[in-house]
Design a protein around this motif. Sequence first.
Motif, PDB file in Angstrom:
ATOM      1  N   ALA A  77      87.559  46.728  85.048  1.00 24.09           N
ATOM      2  CA  ALA A  77      88.988  45.756  85.297  1.00 24.09           C
ATOM      3  C   ALA A  77      90.137  46.324  85.396  1.00 24.09           C
ATOM      4  O   ALA A  77      91.070  46.246  85.754  1.00 24.09           O
ATOM      5  CB  ALA A  77      88.263  45.101  85.278  1.00 24.09           C
ATOM      6  N   PHE A  78      90.206  47.291  83.639  1.00 21.06           N
ATOM      7  CA  PHE A  78      91.389  47.684  83.387  1.00 21.06           C
ATOM      8  C   PHE A  78      91.319  49.218  82.967  1.00 21.06           C
ATOM      9  O   PHE A  78      91.604  49.569  81.679  1.00 21.06           O
ATOM     10  CB  PHE A  78      92.700  46.639  82.494  1.00 21.06           C
ATOM     11  CG  PHE A  78      92.503  45.268  82.595  1.00 21.06           C
ATOM     12  CD1 PHE A  78      93.849  44.637  83.639  1.00 21.06           C
ATOM     13  CD2 PHE A  78      91.636  44.145  82.461  1.00 21.06           C
ATOM     14  CE1 PHE A  78      94.002  43.914  83.922  1.00 21.06           C
ATOM     15  CE2 PHE A  78      91.100  42.619  82.636  1.00 21.06           C
ATOM     16  CZ  PHE A  78      93.151  42.438  84.231  1.00 21.06           C
ATOM     17  N   PRO A  79      91.270  50.273  83.686  1.00 18.10           N
ATOM     18  CA  PRO A  79      90.701  51.828  83.259  1.00 18.10           C
ATOM     19  C   PRO A  79      92.168  51.848  83.068  1.00 18.10           C
ATOM     20  O   PRO A  79      91.886  53.178  82.157  1.00 18.10           O
ATOM     21  CB  PRO A  79      90.658  52.122  85.026  1.00 18.10           C
ATOM     22  CG  PRO A  79      91.267  51.391  85.953  1.00 18.10           C
ATOM     23  CD  PRO A  79      90.951  49.666  85.225  1.00 18.10           C
ATOM     24  N   GLU A  80      93.186  51.722  83.237  1.00 17.35           N
ATOM     25  CA  GLU A  80      94.396  52.466  82.725  1.00 17.35           C
ATOM     26  C   GLU A  80      95.307  51.375  81.532  1.00 17.35           C
ATOM     27  O   GLU A  80      96.541  51.942  81.166  1.00 17.35           O
ATOM     28  CB  GLU A  80      95.752  52.609  83.982  1.00 17.35           C
ATOM     29  CG  GLU A  80      94.791  52.999  84.844  1.00 17.35           C
ATOM     30  CD  GLU A  80      94.610  54.740  84.950  1.00 17.35           C
ATOM     31  OE1 GLU A  80      95.250  54.639  83.672  1.00 17.35           O
ATOM     32  OE2 GLU A  80      93.642  54.992  85.373  1.00 17.35           O
ATOM     33  N   ALA A  81      94.509  50.488  80.929  1.00 18.00           N
ATOM     34  CA  ALA A  81      95.490  48.580  80.470  1.00 18.00           C
ATOM     35  C   ALA A  81      95.526  49.756  78.743  1.00 18.00           C
ATOM     36  O   ALA A  81      94.464  50.845  78.504  1.00 18.00           O
ATOM     37  CB  ALA A  81      94.239  48.114  79.867  1.00 18.00           C
ATOM     38  N   GLY A  82      96.640  49.846  77.904  1.00 15.84           N
ATOM     39  CA  GLY A  82      96.721  50.774  76.613  1.00 15.84           C
ATOM     40  C   GLY A  82      96.210  49.818  75.490  1.00 15.84           C
ATOM     41  O   GLY A  82      97.087  49.775  74.567  1.00 15.84           O
ATOM     42  N   TRP A  83      94.646  49.469  75.920  1.00 17.52           N
ATOM     43  CA  TRP A  83      94.310  48.934  74.823  1.00 17.52           C
ATOM     44  C   TRP A  83      93.220  49.996  74.269  1.00 17.52           C
ATOM     45  O   TRP A  83      92.155  50.572  74.410  1.00 17.52           O
ATOM     46  CB  TRP A  83      94.145  47.452  75.082  1.00 17.52           C
ATOM     47  CG  TRP A  83      93.460  47.267  76.114  1.00 17.52           C
ATOM     48  CD1 TRP A  83      92.242  47.867  75.984  1.00 17.52           C
ATOM     49  CD2 TRP A  83      93.872  46.318  77.501  1.00 17.52           C
ATOM     50  NE1 TRP A  83      91.333  47.420  77.941  1.00 17.52           N
ATOM     51  CE2 TRP A  83      92.359  46.399  78.121  1.00 17.52           C
ATOM     52  CE3 TRP A  83      94.595  45.411  77.343  1.00 17.52           C
ATOM     53  CZ2 TRP A  83      91.988  45.352  79.397  1.00 17.52           C
ATOM     54  CZ3 TRP A  83      94.166  44.248  78.207  1.00 17.52           C
ATOM     55  CH2 TRP A  83      93.061  44.332  79.621  1.00 17.52           C
ATOM     56  N   THR A  84      92.399  49.006  72.971  1.00 18.92           N
ATOM     57  CA  THR A  84      91.198  50.165  72.209  1.00 18.92           C
ATOM     58  C   THR A  84      90.880  48.704  72.174  1.00 18.92           C
ATOM     59  O   THR A  84      90.790  47.547  72.212  1.00 18.92           O
ATOM     60  CB  THR A  84      91.706  50.505  70.898  1.00 18.92           C
ATOM     61  OG1 THR A  84      92.492  51.820  71.134  1.00 18.92           O
ATOM     62  CG2 THR A  84      90.255  50.882  70.254  1.00 18.92           C
ATOM     63  N   LEU A  85      89.177  48.916  72.340  1.00 16.47           N
ATOM     64  CA  LEU A  85      88.088  48.509  71.902  1.00 16.47           C
ATOM     65  C   LEU A  85      86.980  48.252  71.483  1.00 16.47           C
ATOM     66  O   LEU A  85      86.469  49.728  70.819  1.00 16.47           O
ATOM     67  CB  LEU A  85      87.281  47.703  73.448  1.00 16.47           C
ATOM     68  CG  LEU A  85      87.960  48.724  74.975  1.00 16.47           C
ATOM     69  CD1 LEU A  85      86.981  48.009  76.174  1.00 16.47           C
ATOM     70  CD2 LEU A  85      88.221  46.634  74.927  1.00 16.47           C
ATOM     71  N   LEU A  86      87.580  47.240  70.521  1.00 22.17           N
ATOM     72  CA  LEU A  86      86.208  47.332  69.121  1.00 22.17           C
ATOM     73  C   LEU A  86      85.116  45.888  69.083  1.00 22.17           C
ATOM     74  O   LEU A  86      85.455  44.794  69.632  1.00 22.17           O
ATOM     75  CB  LEU A  86      87.151  47.260  67.795  1.00 22.17           C
ATOM     76  CG  LEU A  86      86.564  46.676  66.927  1.00 22.17           C
ATOM     77  CD1 LEU A  86      85.769  47.715  66.047  1.00 22.17           C
ATOM     78  CD2 LEU A  86      87.523  46.453  65.680  1.00 22.17           C
ATOM     79  N   SER A  87      84.257  46.352  69.057  1.00 23.25           N
ATOM     80  CA  SER A  87      83.211  45.269  68.513  1.00 23.25           C
ATOM     81  C   SER A  87      82.570  44.800  67.448  1.00 23.25           C
ATOM     82  O   SER A  87      82.293  46.313  67.303  1.00 23.25           O
ATOM     83  CB  SER A  87      82.434  45.110  69.929  1.00 23.25           C
ATOM     84  OG  SER A  87      81.062  45.948  69.871  1.00 23.25           O
ATOM     85  N   GLU A  88      81.960  44.431  66.958  1.00 23.17           N
ATOM     86  CA  GLU A  88      81.510  43.761  66.511  1.00 23.17           C
ATOM     87  C   GLU A  88      80.190  44.746  66.190  1.00 23.17           C
ATOM     88  O   GLU A  88      79.346  45.492  65.246  1.00 23.17           O
ATOM     89  CB  GLU A  88      80.462  42.475  65.751  1.00 23.17           C
ATOM     90  CG  GLU A  88      79.174  42.689  64.756  1.00 23.17           C
ATOM     91  CD  GLU A  88      78.960  41.420  64.681  1.00 23.17           C
ATOM     92  OE1 GLU A  88      77.951  41.604  63.076  1.00 23.17           O
ATOM     93  OE2 GLU A  88      78.851  39.970  65.573  1.00 23.17           O
ATOM     94  N   GLU A  89      79.384  45.738  67.680  1.00 20.14           N
ATOM     95  CA  GLU A  89      78.471  46.233  68.052  1.00 20.14           C
ATOM     96  C   GLU A  89      78.693  47.425  67.539  1.00 20.14           C
ATOM     97  O   GLU A  89      78.252  48.794  67.212  1.00 20.14           O
ATOM     98  CB  GLU A  89      77.497  46.080  69.204  1.00 20.14           C
ATOM     99  CG  GLU A  89      77.082  44.727  68.947  1.00 20.14           C
ATOM    100  CD  GLU A  89      75.663  44.697  68.040  1.00 20.14           C
ATOM    101  OE1 GLU A  89      75.075  45.396  68.104  1.00 20.14           O
ATOM    102  OE2 GLU A  89      75.482  43.738  67.262  1.00 20.14           O
ATOM    103  N   THR A  90      79.870  48.175  67.532  1.00 23.18           N
ATOM    104  CA  THR A  90      80.906  49.038  67.966  1.00 23.18           C
ATOM    105  C   THR A  90      81.510  49.972  66.316  1.00 23.18           C
ATOM    106  O   THR A  90      82.103  51.102  66.312  1.00 23.18           O
ATOM    107  CB  THR A  90      82.046  49.603  68.720  1.00 23.18           C
ATOM    108  OG1 THR A  90      83.063  48.650  69.252  1.00 23.18           O
ATOM    109  CG2 THR A  90      81.067  49.470  70.303  1.00 23.18           C
ATOM    110  N   ALA A  91      81.253  48.681  65.535  1.00 26.29           N
ATOM    111  CA  ALA A  91      82.668  48.833  64.153  1.00 26.29           C
ATOM    112  C   ALA A  91      82.197  49.836  63.345  1.00 26.29           C
ATOM    113  O   ALA A  91      83.038  50.648  62.573  1.00 26.29           O
ATOM    114  CB  ALA A  91      82.162  47.948  63.342  1.00 26.29           C
ATOM    115  N   LYS A  92      80.570  50.372  63.592  1.00 24.97           N
ATOM    116  CA  LYS A  92      80.035  51.299  62.165  1.00 24.97           C
ATOM    117  C   LYS A  92      80.359  53.120  62.643  1.00 24.97           C
ATOM    118  O   LYS A  92      80.653  53.709  62.335  1.00 24.97           O
ATOM    119  CB  LYS A  92      78.832  51.490  62.251  1.00 24.97           C
ATOM    120  CG  LYS A  92      78.600  49.634  60.996  1.00 24.97           C
ATOM    121  CD  LYS A  92      76.714  50.196  61.418  1.00 24.97           C
ATOM    122  CE  LYS A  92      76.182  48.975  60.286  1.00 24.97           C
ATOM    123  NZ  LYS A  92      75.147  49.231  60.362  1.00 24.97           N
TER     124      LYS A  92
END
Length: 305
Positions: A77-92
């Motif tokens: 939805a937002f390929p150019e958005a300047g944010w980082t994605l963090l989830s419980e599943e990717t935290a390690k």
Amino acid sequence: MMPTAPTLPAGVSQDALLAALRPLCWGAADILRAYSRGEQPPYGFPKALSVDDGGEGPVSAADLAVNQWLLDGLKQAFPEAGWTLLSEETAKEQLTEGQPLPADWLWILDPLDGTKDFLQGTGEYAVHLALVQGRRPVLGVVLLPEADELWIGLVGEGAWCEDRQGDRSPVRFSDRTAVSELILVASRSHRDDRLVKLIDTLALGGSKAVGSVGYKVATILRGETDLYVSLSGKSAPKDWDMAAPEAVLLAAGGAFTHADGELLTYNTGDVRQAGCLIASHGKAHAALEEIATRAMATIDPGFQV
């Protein structure tokens, strides 16, 4: 005083963001409901295999599927958005102890908050999505799949609940204001002697036990309860447990702080939200902080509230 209205990353409008989040959330609800019932999940995700059959079980399958669904959806939805994605599943994979992520804008996601409730079929589980700027949340979404409730909060602008048709209903905080009248929403588990003593000292009007943190905060938003207390150290809830519920509660005009009044902070290098944390509708929050701080000095003098 309400916080100022949130800004968003460059190129991301509020309307576009909400329009993208709605189908993502309802899709996540459909995935989780299917796994909870042992049915074939939608969107091409595999049916859960039991651990005995060499699979990862319904919780892991649901966690992983919703995690992928949310991360892929936000990226597309937002390929150019300047944010980082963090989830419980990717935290390690993403996090290093003591080091914050180098991100001014950070999504903190919990694909399934309330594992025990998911397994036990209580329906009191949730999905959390929070957008954090710096160390504080600006937007929160708490999805309750079994209740068909999508709670959305924009800090500084307001909070509301939506159903699948997009119809909105407002936050309905209770009118209870005296500490002796307030209703506590508590966990069925995670109670130690210190918490029991603290709750006894608060001398509240009653309590109700429900599942995930998101579901607990929703009971405050509906006016069924008035406050939630988290008291923990090394086994504390994590950023993904608290960020979205806090954002929605703050947007609604409530409060979520440490007992000494300090704000919760995120992406600090330590994902644990330890201490004595109080979430409430805000109408007696200062009194709750004062009583809790004084009580903890006696219950556990070395405890950092």
